[in-house]
Design an enzyme around this catalytic site. Sequence first.
Site, PDB file in Angstrom:
ATOM      1  N   TYR A   1       0.916  -1.018   0.094  1.00 27.07           N
ATOM      2  CA  TYR A   1      -0.136   0.083  -0.033  1.00 27.07           C
ATOM      3  C   TYR A   1       1.085   1.274  -0.015  1.00 27.07           C
ATOM      4  O   TYR A   1       1.504   1.599   0.869  1.00 27.07           O
ATOM      5  CB  TYR A   1      -0.932   0.077   1.082  1.00 27.07           C
ATOM      6  CG  TYR A   1      -2.112  -1.051   1.195  1.00 27.07           C
ATOM      7  CD1 TYR A   1      -2.351  -1.913   0.115  1.00 27.07           C
ATOM      8  CD2 TYR A   1      -2.674  -1.244   2.372  1.00 27.07           C
ATOM      9  CE1 TYR A   1      -3.351  -2.784   0.045  1.00 27.07           C
ATOM     10  CE2 TYR A   1      -3.663  -2.335   2.490  1.00 27.07           C
ATOM     11  CZ  TYR A   1      -3.820  -3.104   1.353  1.00 27.07           C
ATOM     12  OH  TYR A   1      -5.033  -4.156   1.187  1.00 27.07           O
TER      13      TYR A   1
ATOM     14  N   SER B   1     -13.521  -3.360   1.254  1.00 26.50           N
ATOM     15  CA  SER B   1     -14.262  -2.733   0.475  1.00 26.50           C
ATOM     16  C   SER B   1     -15.726  -2.912   0.466  1.00 26.50           C
ATOM     17  O   SER B   1     -16.559  -3.187  -0.157  1.00 26.50           O
ATOM     18  CB  SER B   1     -14.102  -2.966  -0.992  1.00 26.50           C
ATOM     19  OG  SER B   1     -12.818  -2.731  -1.548  1.00 26.50           O
TER      20      SER B   1
ATOM     21  N   GLY C   1     -18.535  -0.752  -1.129  1.00 27.59           N
ATOM     22  CA  GLY C   1     -18.491  -0.832  -2.579  1.00 27.59           C
ATOM     23  C   GLY C   1     -17.510   0.227  -3.071  1.00 27.59           C
ATOM     24  O   GLY C   1     -17.985   0.863  -4.101  1.00 27.59           O
TER      25      GLY C   1
END
Length: 331
Positions: free
Chosen positions: A56, A205, A208
């Site tokens: 990341y 997530s 979404g």
Amino acid sequence: MQQRKMGADGPAISALGIGAMSFTNVYGPTDEAQSFALLDAALEAGVTHLDTANVYGRGRSETVIGNYLAARGAETRERFHIATKAAIRAEDGRRWFDNSREHLEGELDKSLTRLGTDAVDLFYVHRRDPDVPIEEVVGTLTRLVEAGKTRGFGFSEIAPSSLRRAASVAPVASIQSEYSLWTRGPELGLVQACAELGTTLVAFSPVGRSMLTDHPIPMERMGECDLLPEMPRFQEPNYSANMAIADGFRALAAEMGLPAAGLAIAWLLAQGDHIVPIPGTRSVDHFHEFVAGTKAALTPEDLARIEQVLPVGWAHGERYSKAQWVGPEIY
């Protein structure tokens, strides 16, 4: 804050975590001050689980967390349950997965340096290398536990059959998978296998990638994001179709007195006591919308109304592009 177990015999953690990819610029510009403010808000709300990875921001997410812990004092480290990941490699335009002991241990050592800690609470294999038997990988991970470098281990984006093979060697604390009202694939066996084996399903997530919020990322801002422009669901005509359907969910959330993001989190928490969503955000205000979902007790009638608005399979487009599908196990 609700508490849930990380693995059958693991520690108690908050039912809501933070996905720390958002501490990089992947969803738009951010800085360390914004991330520090978010971590302060997390501690105040009782959110203890932080989920990051070595890739990341090429270590930036871990470095931000490490800088925060150093700035806030040694006792702050003990208030967080920190997870990180390794196994994704990229060089000269080539991307591959390395599950060797040398790579996993070497990358974990680098992560510990960036995080400024002697051990993480959870270490995931970010992507499985199909050429290395998963039983052998579990052996590597148990040795890392024995060495005191991690207190538990897990895998990201693997199939239920792989989880069962891994769990036959040693208990797997966690599986991380995309799971939300617009990505229901884990219900084809992963949700059930995790419950059966005492493995926590960490849902990334969960809103979404903004679509299940009151302020989804508009098309004109898509260029600020590293991942979304490649994802078919955020390309036309899928984007407009998904926005129109999700408008019904936003309206339902407002009717129920919740932010849309909060309702999306509440729905996930209602799917099982072994599920921990880890939304990411750069905004403290948006973070509090997630927290609101942990306080909502949905009734069977509420769940039925949500299902009516967003039935299984409602989303238009694949969740990943062809290139992004390389690595996650399909089942």
